[in-house]
Design an enzyme around this catalytic site. Structure first.
Site, PDB file in Angstrom:
ATOM      1  N   LYS A  79       4.808  -5.220  -7.310  1.00  0.00           N
ATOM      2  CA  LYS A  79       4.391  -4.039  -6.536  1.00  0.00           C
ATOM      3  C   LYS A  79       5.339  -3.851  -5.351  1.00  0.00           C
ATOM      4  O   LYS A  79       5.750  -4.829  -4.723  1.00  0.00           O
ATOM      5  CB  LYS A  79       2.957  -4.264  -6.053  1.00  0.00           C
ATOM      6  N   SER A 154      -4.570   0.808  -5.561  1.00  0.00           N
ATOM      7  CA  SER A 154      -3.243   1.290  -5.269  1.00  0.00           C
ATOM      8  C   SER A 154      -2.142   0.663  -6.124  1.00  0.00           C
ATOM      9  O   SER A 154      -1.022   1.164  -6.145  1.00  0.00           O
ATOM     10  CB  SER A 154      -2.924   1.028  -3.796  1.00  0.00           C
ATOM     11  N   SER A 178      -7.522  -2.866  -5.122  1.00  0.00           N
ATOM     12  CA  SER A 178      -6.256  -2.333  -5.642  1.00  0.00           C
ATOM     13  C   SER A 178      -5.632  -3.075  -6.813  1.00  0.00           C
ATOM     14  O   SER A 178      -4.722  -2.550  -7.445  1.00  0.00           O
ATOM     15  CB  SER A 178      -5.233  -2.237  -4.519  1.00  0.00           C
TER      16      SER A 178
HETATM   17  N1  GLN Z   1      -8.747   2.131  -2.324  1.00  0.00           N
HETATM   18  C1  GLN Z   1      -8.867   1.198  -1.247  1.00  0.00           C
HETATM   19  C2  GLN Z   1      -8.267   1.775   0.010  1.00  0.00           C
HETATM   20  O1  GLN Z   1      -7.733   2.821  -0.066  1.00  0.00           O
HETATM   21  C3  GLN Z   1      -8.257  -0.110  -1.618  1.00  0.00           C
HETATM   22  C4  GLN Z   1      -6.823  -0.241  -1.380  1.00  0.00           C
HETATM   23  C5  GLN Z   1      -6.280  -1.595  -1.670  1.00  0.00           C
HETATM   24  O2  GLN Z   1      -6.963  -2.476  -2.181  1.00  0.00           O
HETATM   25  N2  GLN Z   1      -5.028  -1.788  -1.289  1.00  0.00           N
HETATM   26  O3  GLN Z   1      -8.298   1.184   1.044  1.00  0.00           O
END
Ligand code: GLN
Length: 478
Positions: A79, A154, A178
């Site tokens: 990532k 994400s 994410s």
């Molecule tokens: N969707 C969650 C957020 O926007 C999780 C993001 C993540 O785990 N990096 O914070």
């Protein structure tokens, strides 16, 4: 070489029996990315030269007859919020569009030391803030099962790359779901480790008391192999620990397992198709002789609100470093190449460098931390965080693992939730509690609703990754 069905063990055997070389393996994956990734957009940067060089080094070791680790020669993806030395690291943001990582993240170093071949960096929501990868400054990743739908976020690029067989496994990060949400949407296995189980050194910080790095792979076995390679204490991350209980228990028997099913996760709002698949998966475990016990996590209804106070607060502090001076996007000079005053540099660099969701989080967090509001928002949310953790402690007094859906829906359509941040946040309803409590959780593909994958979330006690992985493995055997 059957690229679609390659797993880490198959690669290890194939390399040993000279069925293929590490170089051929890397080239085949790079060719597949070049052919198939245009429509999916899981990669932001390919590290072609480095990958081929790493593969050749593995072939050399094999030619010398050296013992190599299980990960040697395995093509993987990282990532784009984790540092890979001399490769761009953008975090999906214009702010870091041209930033080249000066060192390896600890997890990346561990993969490299094991001989894994890093093909490139995968797409993500800007600074990992989002649930669909649509917040990436460079465009969304599409779901390989249906290109009109999101891959989840994400770590959408990391999940899509594995789902489309462009990488054998990938690394993602999970602050509030994410790793698990995109794994669920793309039909791959994703492990979010216990907070502290894996070093965060070299991960671009989002919310430091939540962030964890973990693997996404085609099988539970592969997740386990990668987790074993990256876990453990790292001197460069003072929150990382070396847990004793990471050795698989040889006496583990599925029929002795007590599975908790929290009633708060089976209420209205979940897609009936998803619920059907999850209930069928639970039934399958019941048929293996496990005991299914209803448990209650009474503070679940406050989890999202609590998460969306504390996480933006931590983010607003972490993102203060992007000031247009030290590194990243800078508006230090005007059109006539004259120096601007310092405040203008800060304001304009942040205005141009950050996207809308990142700005929203910075404003939310700054507000929640400001004098006069700190007690009402941040402090109160911290107390709720403790109650959520206690709910899990109580439940784990009665059961070994907890089963829930990973997400209330399957992958949604591109653009469906982009106009309304609150609807987007609701996609995280089943994942954020795990991060608030610092627990490990696996998302396991257990079927489809329509033509789209559904993930079962298996939550464990702190540092019981091996137990949830063993439980996950049984699904496919049975
Ligand atoms: N969707 C969650 C957020 O926007 C999780 C993001 C993540 O785990 N990096 O914070």
């Amino acid at each position: 070489m059957d690229i679609e069905n390659l797993t880490i063990n198959k690669i290890h055997q194939g390399l040993a029996s000279k069925e293929f070389s590490a170089l051929e393996l890397a080239q085949a994956h790079l060719a597949r990315i070049e052919k198939n990734d245009k429509g999916i957009f899981s990669f932001l940067t390919l590290a072609k030269e480095q990958a081929l060089w790493q593969a050749k080094a593995v072939d050399k070791l094999l030619a010398q007859g050296s013992q190599v680790s299980l990960l040697a020669g395995v093509p993987c993806a990282v990532k784009d919020n984790m540092m890979v030395e001399n490769v761009k690291c953008t975090a999906g943001s214009r702010m870091l569009e041209n930033y080249v990582a000066p060192y390896d993240a600890t997890t990346v170093k561990e993969l490299k030391d094991a001989g894994a071949v890093i093909l490139g960096k995968t797409n993500l929501d800007e600074f990992a803030m989002g649930s669909s990868t649509e917040n990436s400054a460079f465009g969304p990743t599409k779901n390989p099962h249906d290109l009109k739908r999101v891959a989840g976020g994400s770590s959408g690029g990391s999940a899509a790359a594995v789902a489309a067989n462009m990488a054998v496994f990938s690394l993602g990060s999970d602050t509030g779901g994410s790793i698990r949400l995109p794994s669920s949407f793309c039909g791959v296995v994703g492990l979010k480790p216990t907070y502290g189980a894996v070093s965060r050194y070299g991960l671009i910080a989002f919310a430091s008391s939540f962030d964890q790095i973990g693997p996404l792979a085609k099988t539970v076995e592969d997740c386990q192999i990668v987790f074993d390679a990256i876990k453990g204490r790292d001197e460069k991350d003072s929150t990382s620990v070396n847990p004793k209980s990471q050795i698989p228990n040889p006496k583990f028997e599925i029929r002795n397992l007590k599975i908790g099913v929290p009633k708060e996760y089976f209420v209205e709002g979940t897609d009936p198709g998803v619920e059907k698949v999850i209930k069928a998966a639970i039934k399958k475990y019941e048929d293996m002789g496990t005991e299914i016990i209803q448990v209650s996590l009474p503070h679940t209804e406050y989890a999202l609100a609590c998460y969306y106070i504390i996480v933006p607060s931590e983010a607003s502090a972490n993102l203060a470093r992007y000031d247009g001076v030290k590194y990243g996007h800078s508006e230090a000079k005007d059109a006539k190449r004259k120096e601007k005053n310092l405040l203008d540099v800060y304001l304009q660099s942040r205005e141009k460098g950050f996207g809308a969701e990142v700005k929203r989080r910075i404003m939310l967090g700054t507000y929640a931390l400001s004098a006069g509001y700190y007690d009402a928002y941040y402090l109160r949310a911290q107390k709720v965080r403790q109650l959520i953790k206690q709910d899990f402690d109580n439940a784990f007094g009665k059961v070994d693992v907890i089963f829930t859906p990973t997400s209330p829906t399957t992958a949604f359509r591109l653009g469906e939730k982009t106009d309304d941040p609150l609807t987007m946040y609701l996609a995280d309803i089943f994942t954020v509690s795990v991060n608030l409590a610092g627990l490990p959780a696996l998302s396991l593909p257990v079927g489809k609703a329509g033509n789209l994958p559904v993930g079962l979330q298996i939550i464990g006690r702190p540092f019981e990754e091996h137990k949830i992985l063993e439980v996950g493995k049984k699904y496919h055997v049975a």
